[in-house]
Design a protein around this motif. Structure first.
Motif, PDB file in Angstrom:
ATOM      1  N   ARG A  90       0.813  -1.220   0.000  1.00  0.00           N
ATOM      2  CA  ARG A  90       0.000   0.000   0.000  1.00  0.00           C
ATOM      3  C   ARG A  90       0.847   1.271   0.000  1.00  0.00           C
ATOM      4  O   ARG A  90       0.500   2.265  -0.634  1.00  0.00           O
ATOM      5  N   ASN A  91       1.970   1.241   0.704  1.00  0.00           N
ATOM      6  CA  ASN A  91       2.791   2.442   0.845  1.00  0.00           C
ATOM      7  C   ASN A  91       4.082   2.391   0.027  1.00  0.00           C
ATOM      8  O   ASN A  91       4.990   3.187   0.255  1.00  0.00           O
ATOM      9  N   GLU A 148      -8.948   4.847   4.456  1.00  0.00           N
ATOM     10  CA  GLU A 148      -8.552   5.742   3.372  1.00  0.00           C
ATOM     11  C   GLU A 148      -9.153   5.242   2.069  1.00  0.00           C
ATOM     12  O   GLU A 148      -9.513   4.073   1.945  1.00  0.00           O
ATOM     13  N   ARG A 149      -9.229   6.112   1.100  1.00  0.00           N
ATOM     14  CA  ARG A 149      -9.742   5.717  -0.209  1.00  0.00           C
ATOM     15  C   ARG A 149      -8.678   4.944  -0.982  1.00  0.00           C
ATOM     16  O   ARG A 149      -7.497   5.251  -0.886  1.00  0.00           O
ATOM     17  N   PRO A 150      -9.069   3.949  -1.758  1.00  0.00           N
ATOM     18  CA  PRO A 150      -8.086   3.209  -2.550  1.00  0.00           C
ATOM     19  C   PRO A 150      -7.524   4.069  -3.681  1.00  0.00           C
ATOM     20  O   PRO A 150      -8.239   4.895  -4.250  1.00  0.00           O
ATOM     21  N   ASP A 151      -6.251   3.889  -3.977  1.00  0.00           N
ATOM     22  CA  ASP A 151      -5.591   4.605  -5.061  1.00  0.00           C
ATOM     23  C   ASP A 151      -5.664   3.753  -6.325  1.00  0.00           C
ATOM     24  O   ASP A 151      -4.847   2.864  -6.548  1.00  0.00           O
ATOM     25  N   VAL A 152      -6.665   4.031  -7.158  1.00  0.00           N
ATOM     26  CA  VAL A 152      -6.894   3.185  -8.336  1.00  0.00           C
ATOM     27  C   VAL A 152      -5.918   3.488  -9.464  1.00  0.00           C
ATOM     28  O   VAL A 152      -5.854   2.746 -10.457  1.00  0.00           O
ATOM     29  N   GLU A 153      -5.173   4.586  -9.349  1.00  0.00           N
ATOM     30  CA  GLU A 153      -4.139   4.865 -10.355  1.00  0.00           C
ATOM     31  C   GLU A 153      -2.927   3.972 -10.126  1.00  0.00           C
ATOM     32  O   GLU A 153      -2.357   3.425 -11.062  1.00  0.00           O
ATOM     33  N   ARG A 154      -2.533   3.809  -8.869  1.00  0.00           N
ATOM     34  CA  ARG A 154      -1.385   2.960  -8.549  1.00  0.00           C
ATOM     35  C   ARG A 154      -1.764   1.489  -8.554  1.00  0.00           C
ATOM     36  O   ARG A 154      -0.930   0.626  -8.788  1.00  0.00           O
ATOM     37  N   SER A 189       6.478   2.799  -3.331  1.00  0.00           N
ATOM     38  CA  SER A 189       6.557   3.715  -4.471  1.00  0.00           C
ATOM     39  C   SER A 189       6.360   2.945  -5.776  1.00  0.00           C
ATOM     40  O   SER A 189       6.499   1.716  -5.819  1.00  0.00           O
ATOM     41  N   ASP A 190       6.082   3.686  -6.848  1.00  0.00           N
ATOM     42  CA  ASP A 190       5.926   3.057  -8.159  1.00  0.00           C
ATOM     43  C   ASP A 190       7.200   2.327  -8.570  1.00  0.00           C
ATOM     44  O   ASP A 190       7.143   1.248  -9.169  1.00  0.00           O
ATOM     45  N   LYS A 224     -10.065  -0.842 -10.430  1.00  0.00           N
ATOM     46  CA  LYS A 224     -10.868  -0.127 -11.419  1.00  0.00           C
ATOM     47  C   LYS A 224     -11.229  -1.026 -12.598  1.00  0.00           C
ATOM     48  O   LYS A 224     -12.366  -1.026 -13.080  1.00  0.00           O
TER      49      LYS A 224
END
Length: 382
Positions: free
Chosen positions: A175-176, A292-298, A178-179, A303
């Motif tokens: 979750r935390n 927290e909201r999910p990060d659908v870009e990462r 980096s790309d 999605k």
């Protein structure tokens, strides 16, 4: 044994959910009789389970392992024969992936009570499963923690009083990250989930958030809820397993320690709640609960899954098949972690969906997606 003894078939008995189901059975001597056990390839563990639980029926997908099973104590049959056998009251579907579809339908057609852990079954063929369950008067009881939580929160509520379902997700182990870190993550690290003990496939799906996207589709079919009214929240502590919001604005939640035996036990005993030795929840020991909201870009798999569910037709079947192939390729180190979403997205983008699909349409789409996803990687590696 008496009328209170429930006769079980456990399909996928050597996997994580199957083993935990047998833990529950051990905890309640005299309440269950294991009639059938089925596994994929683990002949050694299945043999040990047969020796312990003395089922009359057993099945092993791998032909080369069947001669190692103790034939003298039980009959070796197909997984579908176990699922539909007249001596079985409840069928626990604890298999992974497409392997659960055929036995689930066999159990439904025999009007069994089905305790379902395999989410791919509802994702790829939810409309067929729900329709057939109604037709044959079969019950589908969810074992997934999130869907069991929703099911428990809805108990006693009037139909139509629900305005929103909120599924929680641990966020997985990355979750935390980096790309850059996500690009080079090895499978061994991806399999180290911080909270749950699960099989390899579902652990990777949890890390990509594909698992949660599939659960949104499953919730849509299980609870007849529009996709627009199903949300996902990241909840790293995994204490609240889902919320239900009602039309008056009230919200219910189901809480327990993150232990799948709570949800397996609820399904096995439903509607009874037996006294058990499972760990008790002490919120003073746990500390703050965060969301927290999910990060659908990462994590685009969430999605992709929800979009496939909304598009309907054969898109969800293609989603599950492409994901199954991509996860296997990642585990065998043929693609990277971030490539899982790319393989699924590329496969979906080239699929011509069939609306209102029959079971044959679903199986054909599944086969096409497996071949396409595999060819994608083979072409890319040339």
């Amino acid at each position: 044994m008496g009328d209170s003894v429930k006769r079980l078939a456990i399909l996928g008995s050597t996997g994580s959910i199957g083993r935990q189901t047998l833990d529950v059975v051990r905890s309640f001597p005299g309440r269950f009789r294991v009639v059938g056990l089925a596994a994929g390839r683990n002949a050694k563990l299945l043999s040990e389970q047969i020796e312990e639980f003395k089922p009359t029926l057993a099945s092993l997908e791998s032909p080369e392992g069947r001669e190692r099973l103790p034939h003298t104590s039980c009959e070796i049959v197909s997984i579908e024969d176990i699922a539909s056998h007249p001596d079985v009251d409840m069928v626990v579907i604890a298999t992974s992936g497409k392997a659960g579809l055929s036995p689930t339908l066999s159990a439904i057609h025999a009007a069994k009570r089905v305790a379902l852990s395999n989410k791919e079954v509802m994702v790829m063929a939810g409309e067929v499963i729900v329709s057939e369950a109604r037709r044959y008067n079969a019950e589908i009881l969810p074992i997934d923690s999130e869907h069991s939580a929703i099911w428990q929160c809805l108990k006693g509520e009037e139909r139509g009083s629900t305005s929103r379902l909120i599924l929680t997700a641990s966020g997985g182990p990355f979750r935390n990250r980096s790309d850059e870190e996500l690009k080079s993550l090895p499978p061994e690290e991806a399999l180290m989930h911080p909270i749950w003990r699960m099989g390899e496939k579902v652990t990777i799906d949890s890390a990509t958030l594909m698992n949660k996207g599939m659960e949104v589709i499953e919730a849509h079919w299980l609870f007849d809820m529009p996709f627009e009214n199903i949300d996902v929240l990241i909840h790293p502590e995994s204490i609240i397993h889902s919320f239900v919001e009602f039309t008056d604005g009230s919200v219910k939640a189901q809480l327990s320690p993150p232990d799948m035996r709570f949800f397996i036990q609820y399904a096995l005993f439903y509607p009874e709640r037996p006294s058990s030795e499972l760990p008790r929840l002490d919120l003073t020991e746990i500390g703050p609960l965060t969301f927290e909201r999910p990060d659908v870009e990462r994590f685009p798999c969430l999605k992709l899954a929800v979009e496939a569910g909304k598009n309907g037709g054969t898109c969800p079947a293609v989603l599950t098949a492409a994901d199954e192939v991509a996860v296997e390729l990642f585990l065998s180190k043929r693609i990277g972690f971030l490539d899982i979403a790319k393989v699924v997205e590329e496969t979906l983008s080239h699929h011509q969906s069939t609306p209102y699909p029959s079971l044959d349409d679903i199986l054909a789409a599944d086969q096409w997606a497996r071949e396409y996803a595999l060819a994608l990687v083979q072409i890319g590696n040339r």
